[in-house]
Design an enzyme around this catalytic site. Structure first.
Site, PDB file in Angstrom:
ATOM      1  N   LEU A 283       0.789  -1.050  -0.199  1.00 34.73           N
ATOM      2  CA  LEU A 283       0.013  -0.111   0.036  1.00 34.73           C
ATOM      3  C   LEU A 283       0.676   1.605  -0.614  1.00 34.73           C
ATOM      4  CD1 LEU A 283      -2.497  -1.357   2.526  1.00 34.73           C
ATOM      5  CD2 LEU A 283      -2.482  -1.634   0.138  1.00 34.73           C
ATOM      6  N   CYS A 284       2.477   0.940  -0.135  1.00 35.66           N
ATOM      7  CA  CYS A 284       3.019   2.450  -0.312  1.00 35.66           C
ATOM      8  C   CYS A 284       2.735   3.308  -1.601  1.00 35.66           C
ATOM      9  CB  CYS A 284       4.140   2.073  -0.637  1.00 35.66           C
ATOM     10  SG  CYS A 284       5.138   1.372   1.723  1.00 35.66           S
TER      11      CYS A 284
ATOM     12  N   GLU B 168      10.698   4.530   2.708  1.00 36.96           N
ATOM     13  CA  GLU B 168      11.640   4.039   1.826  1.00 36.96           C
ATOM     14  C   GLU B 168      13.164   3.482   3.029  1.00 36.96           C
ATOM     15  OE1 GLU B 168       8.211   4.427  -0.285  1.00 36.96           O
ATOM     16  OE2 GLU B 168       9.490   5.728   1.176  1.00 36.96           O
TER      17      GLU B 168
ATOM     18  N   ASP C 233      24.390 -12.069   4.089  1.00 38.77           N
ATOM     19  CA  ASP C 233      23.765 -12.392   2.863  1.00 38.77           C
ATOM     20  C   ASP C 233      25.214 -12.603   2.182  1.00 38.77           C
ATOM     21  OD1 ASP C 233      22.590 -14.111   0.584  1.00 38.77           O
ATOM     22  OD2 ASP C 233      23.243 -12.318  -0.584  1.00 38.77           O
TER      23      ASP C 233
END
Length: 157
Positions: free
Chosen positions: A75-76, A114, A128
């Site tokens: 919903l951004c 963001e 990672d």
């Protein structure tokens, strides 16, 4: 109590209408930390990792992620970022790396998501790249530090 803005009166999810809001300068800062073994921290700090510059790659990943937040969070709103800065702090005593992201735009809605997305993806990228030597790394303390702009004005943690 303030109601959740992403739900209508019948409880259905919807994207908030920001069309009638004035565009204002928006800014948000978020942070997070990844803790690791001292040997892993030394690889990151000294640039000795065989995969390359861990923090440089994490910086690019964080910037790319911030630009794609609207694609990741349902919903951004899509936001035209005018600035996304990523800073790292090496915490020697804790064998940890702190990442801070500052997002800015001129828009009708805030840039908190963001900044938070940038931090999370930056931390996940470090994980990672280092997981082959340290699967026990811990990501912690991800939070919004401050936001500024819009109707609600300035907020600080």
């Amino acid at each position: 109590m303030t109601r959740l803005t992403h739900f209508d009166d019948s409880g259905q999810a919807h994207m908030v209408d920001v069309g009638g809001k004035a565009a204002t300068a928006r800014r948000a800062v978020a942070e997070g930390v990844i803790r690791m073994l001292p040997a892993t921290f030394a690889l990151v700090k000294d640039g000795g990792h065989k995969k390359g510059d861990v923090l440089g790659i994490a910086r690019v990943a964080a910037i790319m992620a911030a630009k794609k937040t609207w694609d990741l969070i349902p919903l951004c709103h899509p936001i035209a970022l005018t600035r996304l800065a990523v800073e790292f702090e090496l915490l020697d005593a804790e064998s940890a790396v702190r990442i801070a992201a500052t997002a800015e735009c001129m828009g009708q809605t805030g840039v908190e998501m963001e900044a938070l997305t940038a931090v999370n993806v930056g931390l996940l990228t470090i994980y990672d790249m280092c997981k082959a030597v340290d699967r026990g790394m811990e990501i912690t303390g991800v939070r919004l530090l401050e936001k500024d702009g819009g109707k609600s004005g300035r907020w600080r943690a």
